[in-house]
Design a protein around this motif. Sequence first.
Motif, mmCIF file in Angstrom:
data_model
loop_
_atom_site.group_PDB
_atom_site.id
_atom_site.type_symbol
_atom_site.label_atom_id
_atom_site.label_comp_id
_atom_site.label_asym_id
_atom_site.label_seq_id
_atom_site.Cartn_x
_atom_site.Cartn_y
_atom_site.Cartn_z
ATOM 1 N N THR A 111 36.720 50.064 36.645
ATOM 2 C CA THR A 111 36.089 50.559 37.867
ATOM 3 C C THR A 111 36.543 49.723 39.055
ATOM 4 O OG1 THR A 111 34.156 49.115 37.584
ATOM 5 C CG2 THR A 111 34.034 51.322 36.603
ATOM 6 N N TRP A 112 36.175 50.183 40.240
ATOM 7 C CA TRP A 112 36.467 49.459 41.476
ATOM 8 C C TRP A 112 35.186 48.925 42.100
ATOM 9 C CZ3 TRP A 112 41.308 48.265 42.205
ATOM 10 C CH2 TRP A 112 42.343 49.151 41.855
ATOM 11 N N GLY A 113 35.265 47.752 42.700
ATOM 12 C CA GLY A 113 34.208 47.225 43.540
ATOM 13 C C GLY A 113 34.802 46.833 44.878
ATOM 14 N N LYS B 47 37.914 55.348 43.517
ATOM 15 C CA LYS B 47 36.840 55.041 44.461
ATOM 16 C C LYS B 47 37.254 55.527 45.851
ATOM 17 C CE LYS B 47 34.232 51.332 46.711
ATOM 18 N NZ LYS B 47 33.967 49.881 46.829
ATOM 19 N N ILE C 274 37.102 55.283 49.964
ATOM 20 C CA ILE C 274 36.919 54.283 51.009
ATOM 21 C C ILE C 274 37.326 54.919 52.336
ATOM 22 C CG2 ILE C 274 39.257 53.345 50.703
ATOM 23 C CD1 ILE C 274 38.092 50.570 51.307
ATOM 24 N N VAL D 111 41.433 57.451 48.748
ATOM 25 C CA VAL D 111 41.004 57.175 47.383
ATOM 26 C C VAL D 111 41.772 55.954 46.895
ATOM 27 C CG1 VAL D 111 42.700 58.779 46.363
ATOM 28 C CG2 VAL D 111 40.665 58.110 45.058
ATOM 29 N N THR E 250 35.652 61.969 44.103
ATOM 30 C CA THR E 250 36.445 61.396 43.010
ATOM 31 C C THR E 250 36.561 62.384 41.851
ATOM 32 O OG1 THR E 250 34.451 60.295 42.176
ATOM 33 C CG2 THR E 250 35.918 59.000 43.580
ATOM 34 N N SER F 153 33.515 49.540 51.129
ATOM 35 C CA SER F 153 33.536 51.000 51.247
ATOM 36 C C SER F 153 34.100 51.442 52.592
ATOM 37 C CB SER F 153 32.124 51.562 51.077
ATOM 38 O OG SER F 153 31.642 51.317 49.784
#
Length: 265
Positions: free
Chosen positions: A157-159, A260, A262, A238, A194, A162
């Motif tokens: 996953t991405w963190g 994710k 942004i 994305v 997504t 944003s």
Amino acid sequence: MACAAVMVTAPVLVSTTATARTAEAAIQSITIKVAKQAITVRGARGLDAGRVKVNVKGAGAAEIVRFDRGYEDREFMKDLAAAGKGDIKALKRAIANVEFLGGFESGGSGTVVLPGAGEYTVFSFASRDLAHFRAGAVRKAPKPDVDGKIVARSGPTWGGSSMMPAKGAFWFKNADRTVPHFVILQQVEEGTTTDEVLKFLQTEEGPPPFLKAGMETASISPGRSMTVNYDLPPGQYVIMCFFPDPNMGGMPHALMGMLKMIHLH
């Protein structure tokens, strides 16, 4: 009173500027030029390990790596070619013997961290050549100011942020414990989800949701980080990674849902 205020604050301003210049000068710099037949590295003479500014020019992206002892150029090139054809054993062997430290597209720049003294290798999918350079003992240097962060995590996953400005620098950290990751920032139509991107990637049905603007980094191994300079049109993007996962038969991470959204403003 006004004159007194000027006399008090002026030395502070000069001191701050001098400090900033000193910090900037402390970061070493190299330039990598990629051509089909050769890769050259300029500025590496007398280079110390630690944080280094990297500028990439030429025919394609440049990636900086460090090999484990006993793993050599020929083995790496053989494993790289085989992994590209779906050989999972070769992919696992490369990941086990190579530390991916980052890099940039042609025209791109940022900073990477060379973790210690020794030899480093530069490769590019756009070149038949490998280049080598050496670094001495670690020299401490400040991390440049950044405007946001993108963090790769287990899952995958991405963190991170944003929202970021449309021009600036971001910090890319691989917090995954097992596999390398890289960043693709690809512009999409405003409001794209997504799920819509994943459906297209998995089926390739319908018109692609992607617009023209985008950028890509090189891969970094678990625990490593880099800073990336960028300049893109404002809009929705994305974040994707297409590194093949050795535990999922080589499936690219994006097809596993590592996506994710942004906004750049």
